[in-house]
Scaffold this motif. Structure first.
Motif, PDB file in Angstrom:
ATOM      1  N   GLY A 128     -24.946  12.879  33.235  1.00  9.23           N
ATOM      2  CA  GLY A 128     -25.518  13.973  34.000  1.00  9.23           C
ATOM      3  C   GLY A 128     -25.074  14.022  35.439  1.00  9.23           C
ATOM      4  N   GLY A 129     -24.710  12.888  36.005  1.00 15.55           N
ATOM      5  CA  GLY A 129     -24.312  12.831  37.401  1.00 15.55           C
ATOM      6  C   GLY A 129     -23.106  11.937  37.596  1.00 15.55           C
ATOM      7  N   LEU A 130     -22.233  12.332  38.501  1.00 16.64           N
ATOM      8  CA  LEU A 130     -20.991  11.601  38.737  1.00 16.64           C
ATOM      9  C   LEU A 130     -20.780  11.434  40.231  1.00 16.64           C
ATOM     10  CD1 LEU A 130     -18.324  10.453  37.551  1.00 16.64           C
ATOM     11  CD2 LEU A 130     -17.403  12.771  37.680  1.00 16.64           C
ATOM     12  N   VAL A 131     -20.542  10.202  40.662  1.00 15.91           N
ATOM     13  CA  VAL A 131     -20.232   9.906  42.057  1.00 15.91           C
ATOM     14  C   VAL A 131     -18.839   9.292  42.102  1.00 15.91           C
ATOM     15  CG1 VAL A 131     -20.908   8.649  44.132  1.00 15.91           C
ATOM     16  CG2 VAL A 131     -22.659   9.492  42.563  1.00 15.91           C
ATOM     17  N   VAL A 132     -17.933   9.897  42.841  1.00 16.80           N
ATOM     18  CA  VAL A 132     -16.552   9.431  42.928  1.00 16.80           C
ATOM     19  C   VAL A 132     -16.320   8.811  44.301  1.00 16.80           C
ATOM     20  CG1 VAL A 132     -14.118  10.038  42.691  1.00 16.80           C
ATOM     21  CG2 VAL A 132     -15.850  11.281  41.381  1.00 16.80           C
ATOM     22  N   SER A 133     -15.873   7.563  44.297  1.00 18.97           N
ATOM     23  CA  SER A 133     -15.663   6.804  45.534  1.00 18.97           C
ATOM     24  C   SER A 133     -14.191   6.455  45.690  1.00 18.97           C
ATOM     25  CB  SER A 133     -16.495   5.517  45.503  1.00 18.97           C
ATOM     26  OG  SER A 133     -16.043   4.598  46.465  1.00 18.97           O
ATOM     27  N   PRO A 134     -13.661   6.475  46.907  1.00 15.21           N
ATOM     28  CA  PRO A 134     -12.239   6.167  47.093  1.00 15.21           C
ATOM     29  C   PRO A 134     -11.873   4.701  46.888  1.00 15.21           C
ATOM     30  CG  PRO A 134     -13.295   6.527  49.203  1.00 15.21           C
ATOM     31  CD  PRO A 134     -14.307   6.892  48.163  1.00 15.21           C
ATOM     32  N   ASN A 177     -26.197   7.803  32.072  1.00 16.54           N
ATOM     33  CA  ASN A 177     -26.568   9.100  32.639  1.00 16.54           C
ATOM     34  C   ASN A 177     -25.866   9.374  33.969  1.00 16.54           C
ATOM     35  OD1 ASN A 177     -29.824   8.200  31.596  1.00 16.54           O
ATOM     36  ND2 ASN A 177     -28.495   9.608  30.508  1.00 16.54           N
ATOM     37  N   ILE A 178     -25.606   8.305  34.722  1.00 23.43           N
ATOM     38  CA  ILE A 178     -24.954   8.437  36.030  1.00 23.43           C
ATOM     39  C   ILE A 178     -23.816   7.431  36.097  1.00 23.43           C
ATOM     40  CG2 ILE A 178     -25.234   8.294  38.542  1.00 23.43           C
ATOM     41  CD1 ILE A 178     -28.227   8.751  38.146  1.00 23.43           C
ATOM     42  N   LEU A 179     -22.672   7.894  36.570  1.00 26.67           N
ATOM     43  CA  LEU A 179     -21.535   7.000  36.756  1.00 26.67           C
ATOM     44  C   LEU A 179     -21.112   7.012  38.217  1.00 26.67           C
ATOM     45  CD1 LEU A 179     -19.157   7.613  33.706  1.00 26.67           C
ATOM     46  CD2 LEU A 179     -20.739   5.718  34.075  1.00 26.67           C
ATOM     47  N   VAL A 180     -20.868   5.818  38.759  1.00 25.75           N
ATOM     48  CA  VAL A 180     -20.236   5.655  40.065  1.00 25.75           C
ATOM     49  C   VAL A 180     -18.849   5.105  39.782  1.00 25.75           C
ATOM     50  CG1 VAL A 180     -20.348   4.546  42.321  1.00 25.75           C
ATOM     51  CG2 VAL A 180     -22.470   5.176  41.136  1.00 25.75           C
ATOM     52  N   ALA A 181     -17.804   5.805  40.202  1.00 29.69           N
ATOM     53  CA  ALA A 181     -16.461   5.457  39.746  1.00 29.69           C
ATOM     54  C   ALA A 181     -15.422   5.672  40.831  1.00 29.69           C
ATOM     55  CB  ALA A 181     -16.097   6.300  38.514  1.00 29.69           C
ATOM     56  N   THR A 182     -14.322   4.936  40.703  1.00 30.75           N
ATOM     57  CA  THR A 182     -13.127   5.222  41.483  1.00 30.75           C
ATOM     58  C   THR A 182     -12.281   6.234  40.701  1.00 30.75           C
ATOM     59  OG1 THR A 182     -12.138   3.231  40.518  1.00 30.75           O
ATOM     60  CG2 THR A 182     -13.046   3.041  42.740  1.00 30.75           C
ATOM     61  N   PRO A 183     -11.495   7.074  41.372  1.00 32.44           N
ATOM     62  CA  PRO A 183     -10.832   8.193  40.693  1.00 32.44           C
ATOM     63  C   PRO A 183      -9.881   7.782  39.574  1.00 32.44           C
ATOM     64  CG  PRO A 183     -10.757   8.474  43.065  1.00 32.44           C
ATOM     65  CD  PRO A 183     -11.267   7.096  42.821  1.00 32.44           C
ATOM     66  N   GLY A 184      -8.999   6.809  39.855  1.00 35.90           N
ATOM     67  CA  GLY A 184      -8.003   6.446  38.861  1.00 35.90           C
ATOM     68  C   GLY A 184      -8.620   5.909  37.580  1.00 35.90           C
ATOM     69  N   ARG A 185      -9.587   5.016  37.732  1.00 36.52           N
ATOM     70  CA  ARG A 185     -10.219   4.432  36.550  1.00 36.52           C
ATOM     71  C   ARG A 185     -11.007   5.489  35.774  1.00 36.52           C
ATOM     72  NH1 ARG A 185      -8.905  -0.135  33.755  1.00 36.52           N
ATOM     73  NH2 ARG A 185     -10.726  -1.007  32.672  1.00 36.52           N
ATOM     74  N   LEU A 186     -11.671   6.389  36.478  1.00 30.63           N
ATOM     75  CA  LEU A 186     -12.434   7.440  35.817  1.00 30.63           C
ATOM     76  C   LEU A 186     -11.519   8.349  35.005  1.00 30.63           C
ATOM     77  CD1 LEU A 186     -15.038   9.057  35.352  1.00 30.63           C
ATOM     78  CD2 LEU A 186     -14.542  10.280  37.490  1.00 30.63           C
ATOM     79  N   LEU A 187     -10.427   8.801  35.616  1.00 32.97           N
ATOM     80  CA  LEU A 187      -9.503   9.681  34.900  1.00 32.97           C
ATOM     81  C   LEU A 187      -8.880   8.964  33.711  1.00 32.97           C
ATOM     82  CD1 LEU A 187      -8.182  12.455  34.786  1.00 32.97           C
ATOM     83  CD2 LEU A 187      -6.366  11.582  36.286  1.00 32.97           C
TER      84      LEU A 187
END
Length: 516
Positions: A128-134, A177-187
């Protein structure tokens, strides 16, 4: 947070109805900036708006979120929280710029939890929620805040930063329900697990929230972020937070936000950095830099300091850390750079946070987003590429309500950078090096280089890396590689002769070959 087994029961129904009504009635007018200090007014679009709430308890928030805030001892809202949370709770997209250390993490996590709660989200609804961190360190920091804030919510949360087997990680994050992720790993998970659909970002309806948007683009994640955004539903809420508003951030916003609220929290401030932050600079010859830096370390043994060096290659950080460690200054020395393995970086970050007195030598991997407690000094031994980078580096001190000091070492040819700081509303006081404190470290460094082949090799690479970093800077009004005294620099690094740096005055990248 515990995984939810079903949707909200009737016990929350009355509270839910009341808060939904309050969110509508108390929402700031679209296009307004609700930020006010204690006795001030902010005029937006010709209308004067008033911000009544100063504490989280005055907002239309659920008991569950308020319990998490109390657990984390977050009572009073910061400026960025007061300016943005009302808009976010009302379901609007937000593009916000606020100083480093201003509380941006809670500004997007509080609305995220509230939106999911008001939608009566459960484990059955999956993502439901996504937080993308550098960076991984910032992602971990955000995740820790989320665990405290969301402890009473019946939601599950996962951290996606790599370092584990992909299949194992995919299995663990599938029901989150919520993911905190770095961009490369998420993609990577989105692409590689498409067939079995353990991670379906298209379900992230209530909130997609990438913080530190400027850093995402600085680290070259523009294409990755564009690919991630394509996988998200068109109907979503997006919040973008950064310490500076740049054209690149605006470009990302145009791709991901719909009719956003543009809020620059400190645009009208007299200074671009916290008022509790004192800025200093020194003009010294390039070959004096290590002597001055060594003198600073020796005279601030009871301080907690972050020292930033060139980020082109970690050799600068590795050499200064190794050389100063060999000289035994009397304080703990650590180093942090992007080429360290994940667990090593996290270990260094954790160790530095825990220490009362220490010096951390770092590249710009530590410059943004990370919250290092009780840092008294930020020293920039190498000039930053621009004012925005300077602001982010100095933002590691004077965070929240603390004070701090910043020192910038410039060569005479880089003096124009002081004028750039002044134009950006950053007043810096010139200091002169104390000759007694700046004990000549080069003789001791030469001994260490002569006795240890590994330090000698690192010194050669560090010098070449530094020269190349100066050469490749875009701002030629500040950076002039041709003016660098290579032989004197080499001697300050403890080397008898300077490594060869080819094409120093020509175009393109410099090519180097280190001599013995």
């Amino acid at each position: 947070m515990p995984r939810r087994q079903g949707r909200s029961g009737g016990g929350d129904a009355d509270e839910l109805a009341e808060l939904r009504e309050r969110v509508i009635s108390e929402a700031p007018e679209a296009g307004s900036n609700p930020l006010l200090t204690d006795a001030e007014e902010v005029e937006a679009d010709g209308k004067v708006t008033f911000s009544r709430a100063r504490r989280f308890s005055e907002l239309p928030l659920s008991r569950r979120t308020l319990a998490g805030l109390a657990r984390g001892k977050w009572e009073k809202m910061t400026d960025v929280q007061r300016a943005t949370i009302g808009h976010a709770l009302a379901g609007r997209d937000v593009l916000a710029a606020a100083r480093t250390g201003s509380g941006k993490t809670l500004a997007f996590l509080v609305p995220l939890l509230e939106l999911l709660w008001r939608e009566r989200w459960s484990a059955l609804d999956r993502l439901g929620g996504l937080v993308v961190s550098p960076t991984r360190e910032l992602a971990l920091q955000i995740f820790d805040v989320l665990r405290t804030l969301g402890q009473k919510h019946d939601l599950s949360a996962g951290l996606v930063i790599g370092g584990k087997d992909q299949q194992e990680e995919a299995a663990r994050i599938a029901p989150m329900n919520i993911l905190v992720a770095t961009p490369g790993r998420l993609l990577h998970h989105i692409d590689q697990t498409a067939a079995s659909r353990p991670l379906d970002a298209s379900e992230a309806t209530p909130g997609s929230l990438p913080p530190q948007a400027d850093r995402l683009l600085d680290l070259g994640f523009k294409q990755t972020m564009a690919a991630i955004l394509e996988e998200l539903p068109r109907k979503r809420q997006t919040l973008l937070f950064s310490a500076t508003q740049t054209r690149r951030v605006a470009d990302l916003a145009s791709l991901s936000l719909s009719e956003p609220q543009y809020i620059s929290v400190h645009a009208a401030s007299k200074t671009a950095t916290p008022t509790r932050l004192q800025h200093h600079h020194m003009l010294i010859e390039p070959e004096q830099k290590l002597d001055v830096l060594w003198g600073f370390v020796r005279s601030h043994l009871q301080a907690k300091t972050i020292c930033f060096l060139s980020s082109l290659h970690p050799a600068q950080v590795a050499f200064v850390h190794a050389a100063f460690s060999a000289l035994r200054p009397g304080v703990s020395l650590l180093c942090l750079h992007g080429r360290q393995k994940q667990m090593k970086r996290l270990a260094v970050y954790t160790e530095f946070c825990a220490k009362k007195h220490a010096v951390l030598f770092a590249t710009d991997v530590a410059a943004r987003g990370l919250d290092f407690p009780t840092v008294q000094w930020v020293v920039q031994a190498d000039a930053p590429e621009d004012v925005a980078t300077y602001i982010h580096r100095t933002g590691r001190t004077a965070r929240h309500t603390a004070s701090g000091r910043a020192l910038l070492l410039l060569s005479p040819s880089e003096k124009a950078f002081v004028d750039q700081l002044s134009a950006a509303r950053i007043a810096t006081q010139r200091l002169r090096p104390n000759k007694q404190q700046a004990d000549a470290a080069r003789a001791q460094a030469a001994t260490a280089v002569g006795e240890r082949a590994d330090i000698k090799y690192t010194a050669q690479r560090a010098l070449v890396s530094y020269v190349r970093s100066v050469k490749l800077q875009a701002d030629k009004a500040v950076f002039d590689a041709s003016s660098l005294p290579l032989q004197k620099l080499a001697e300050s690094y403890g080397l008898a002769a300077a490594p060869r740096v080819r094409s120093l005055s020509g175009g393109g990248k410099a090519k180097e070959a280190a001599k013995n």
